[in-house]
Design a protein around this motif. Structure first.
Motif, mmCIF file in Angstrom:
data_model
loop_
_atom_site.group_PDB
_atom_site.id
_atom_site.type_symbol
_atom_site.label_atom_id
_atom_site.label_comp_id
_atom_site.label_asym_id
_atom_site.label_seq_id
_atom_site.Cartn_x
_atom_site.Cartn_y
_atom_site.Cartn_z
ATOM 1 N N LYS A 76 -10.591 -7.883 -6.507
ATOM 2 C CA LYS A 76 -11.367 -7.597 -6.089
ATOM 3 C C LYS A 76 -12.455 -8.500 -7.102
ATOM 4 C CE LYS A 76 -11.656 -2.898 -4.715
ATOM 5 N NZ LYS A 76 -11.237 -1.434 -5.600
ATOM 6 N N ASP A 85 -3.135 -0.822 -10.368
ATOM 7 C CA ASP A 85 -4.698 -0.681 -10.315
ATOM 8 C C ASP A 85 -5.494 -2.228 -11.030
ATOM 9 O OD1 ASP A 85 -4.830 1.900 -9.386
ATOM 10 O OD2 ASP A 85 -5.319 2.286 -11.577
ATOM 11 N N SER A 143 -5.613 -4.343 -7.958
ATOM 12 C CA SER A 143 -6.381 -5.072 -7.631
ATOM 13 C C SER A 143 -7.999 -4.690 -7.543
ATOM 14 C CB SER A 143 -6.099 -3.494 -6.693
ATOM 15 O OG SER A 143 -5.742 -2.591 -6.676
ATOM 16 N N ASP A 180 0.591 -0.827 -0.046
ATOM 17 C CA ASP A 180 -0.205 0.034 0.042
ATOM 18 C C ASP A 180 0.684 1.046 -0.147
ATOM 19 O OD1 ASP A 180 -2.511 -1.037 0.292
ATOM 20 O OD2 ASP A 180 -2.710 -1.569 2.150
#
Length: 553
Positions: free
Chosen positions: A545, A538, A541, A471
């Motif tokens: 998900k 991105d 991520s 992060d």
């Protein structure tokens, strides 16, 4: 150690035949074929797929790794074909229910539809950076997995180990690889000889490696040669012609005995401790190889016998115009002995006015590892060359690099392994890798981007996400940028010249020179940063998900 012999360059055909014999399509795990068959039965075998090869941690608790094995991978890909014999064997090991048409598919299979992008052989690389990206039909690129891992894993590991030994030894000492007798079989021995040379060693004792790869070979004698002699009566022949060829052959025993008396007096030795058999062995070997005289001198006692006998025979050779090479130490306190030996050489040079003794080399061997080499460097010593075997070729500090080969894309859709252990998760998508360097030319960050996005530019700031710091976000501005991946195989052909061992060796040296000292430190090195671009971060991520890949029901 005899004077190193520059090995003649082997024909490309000889070397490639050796490599093809080592790695065939059957050099893989059976489950690769069961998966390929399942792809074929599902009519998915021609789907476009992308796999990447990488490792998760630098070996030996170090700060870098040297990538090696590309040469062998390219030869393997170019020659990838199943023979009738291969196919018949597969019929015997796959279940009887396997559709016979699958074996016809295998018989016609090659790598003409495979594309390979790779970091060049000999490049310094870091954990989590994709070293190779393999693109092609799903079934065939799946079948390549184990073979490519086999060809890269050990080659990169032992090459890195050799580079670390070279850094520990410093640039001035000659390094001899002598690990064949301790290697994991003949193939392990040959691979070790090739890639330790590429990693920074100067010579090998492995004669076949010299023949196949053009590596300089060298050698000396074993203790058994020394202990096989017991008296001067066994020296046959005992004459030697002067080096200039003028004059009659000279009986070398008399001059050597005369020099032995003078050397013993000079060094304050007790004549009763000197082994006649050792003197006989040295004389016999010197007469056989008067221009390559470098014996091992610790079969009995270095100070009370071996050193004295060597000096006596070496001085007798000098009388005839020959120049001895030096000695090897193989046991005991190598540092202290080397200092004592060098002192004796200097005394002989000064007392007897023999300039050849000023340049005699001292070679040391004796189960040397990285730690003992570091300790050796902290002590006073006069060692010129080191012979290293067991700990070099077996990589005793770490037996495997742990390269993996993971699917990252199918039919243009990113694929990602998502598991409970974050360290084993993969990064999806086809990628490009760029090395960012500071104003002094030192690399400070490797940026992994999606293949479709714009590359970073020198002097332009870029936001990125370090893999080692979850992060976290950093902004960097490189002074220089280099693309690490090159297209090296397409349409069944190698697209750039295959590197010789000498060329890859030069690449390693150049690549290591660019690293900052902190990253080259063997103990507690600085951590090097590998980061994802913003777009790739991105994508990770999104896939995590569940947006672009299956995660299960």
């Amino acid at each position: 150690m005899a004077s190193p012999s520059p090995s003649p360059s082997p024909s490309r055909g000889v070397m490639e035949r050796h490599l093809r014999a080592r790695a065939t399509p059957l050099l893989t795990d059976l489950y690769q074929f069961t998966m390929a068959y399942a792809y074929w039965r599902a009519a998915r075998h021609r789907e476009a797929a992308v796999f990447e090869l990488f490792f998760r941690d630098n070996p030996f608790h170090g700060g870098f790794t040297v990538f090696a094995g590309l040469h062998d991978c390219l030869v393997f890909l170019r020659s990838f074909r199943f023979t009738d014999e291969d196919v018949e064997f597969l019929r015997s090991v796959l279940p009887p229910s396997t559709d016979p048409a699958f074996f016809h598919f295998l018989r016609d299979l090659d790598c003409s539809a495979v594309k390979l992008h790779s970091v060049p052989d000999g490049t310094v690389v870091f954990a989590r950076v994709p070293l190779m990206e393999v693109t092609g039909p799903l079934a065939v690129v799946q079948l390549l997995e184990t073979s490519l891992l086999c060809l890269v894993n050990y080659a990169s590991l032992v090459c890195t180990n050799a580079a670390r030994f070279r850094l520990a030894a410093g640039p001035g000492r000659k390094l001899l690889e002598m690990g064949l007798r301790r290697a994991q079989g003949p193939d392990g021995g040959l691979t070790a000889s090739r890639y330790t040379y590429i990693g920074g060693f100067d010579l090998t004792s492995n004669v076949r490696a010299g023949f196949l790869f053009g590596i300089p070979v060298t050698g000396t004698m074993a203790h058994s040669y020394i202990t096989s002699f017991s008296s001067l009566e066994e020296v046959q022949p005992h004459t030697l012609v002067p080096r200039n060829g003028d004059g009659e052959p000279v009986d070398l025993i008399g001059p050597a005995k005369g020099w032995l008396s003078r050397v013993s007096e000079l060094l304050g030795a007790e004549p009763g401790d000197i082994r006649e058999g050792e003197l006989a062995a040295f004389l016999s070997y010197a007469i056989a190889y008067p221009t390559n005289f470098l014996p091992v001198i610790d079969s009995y006692s270095v100070s009370r016998s071996g050193l004295l006998n060597f000096c006596a025979v070496a001085l007798a050779l000098c009388d005839l115009g020959y120049k001895p090479l030096g000695i090897r130490l193989d046991s005991g306190d190598l540092c202290r002995q080397s200092v004592d030996v060098r002192r004796a050489f200097r005394l002989c040079s000064e007392r007897f006015s023999v300039a050849a003794f000023d340049s005699l080399v001292i070679v040391a061997s004796n189960d040397i590892d990285e730690q003992s080499l570091a300790e050796l460097n902290e002590k006073e010593n006069e060692i010129d060359s080191l012979g290293i075997g067991t700990h070099l070729v077996t990589c005793s500090k770490q037996p495997s690099l742990g390269c993996v080969y993971k699917l990252v894309e199918v039919k243009g859709s990113p694929r990602m392994k998502i598991c409970e252990d974050p360290e084993k998760s993969t990064v999806p998508g086809s990628k490009a890798v760029y090395r960012l360097m500071d104003a002094e030319g030192h690399p400070f960050l490797d940026l992994v981007c999606l293949a479709a996005e714009s590359p970073p530019e020198a002097g332009v700031s870029r936001t990125c996400y370090p893999l080692s710091r979850k992060d976290s976000v950093v902004t960097v501005t490189p002074a220089q940028v280099a693309c690490l991946h090159q297209e090296v195989f397409i349409n069944g052909q190698i697209t750039s010249p295959l590197s010789s061992a000498a060329e890859s060796r030069a690449k390693v040296r150049t690549s290591l020179q660019t690293l900052s000292p902190g990253h080259k430190r063997l103990d507690k090195p600085d951590s090097y940063t590998v980061a994802l671009s913003e777009r790739l971060h991105d994508l990770v991520s999104e896939v995590q998900k569940g947006g672009s890949a299956d995660r299960g029901l």
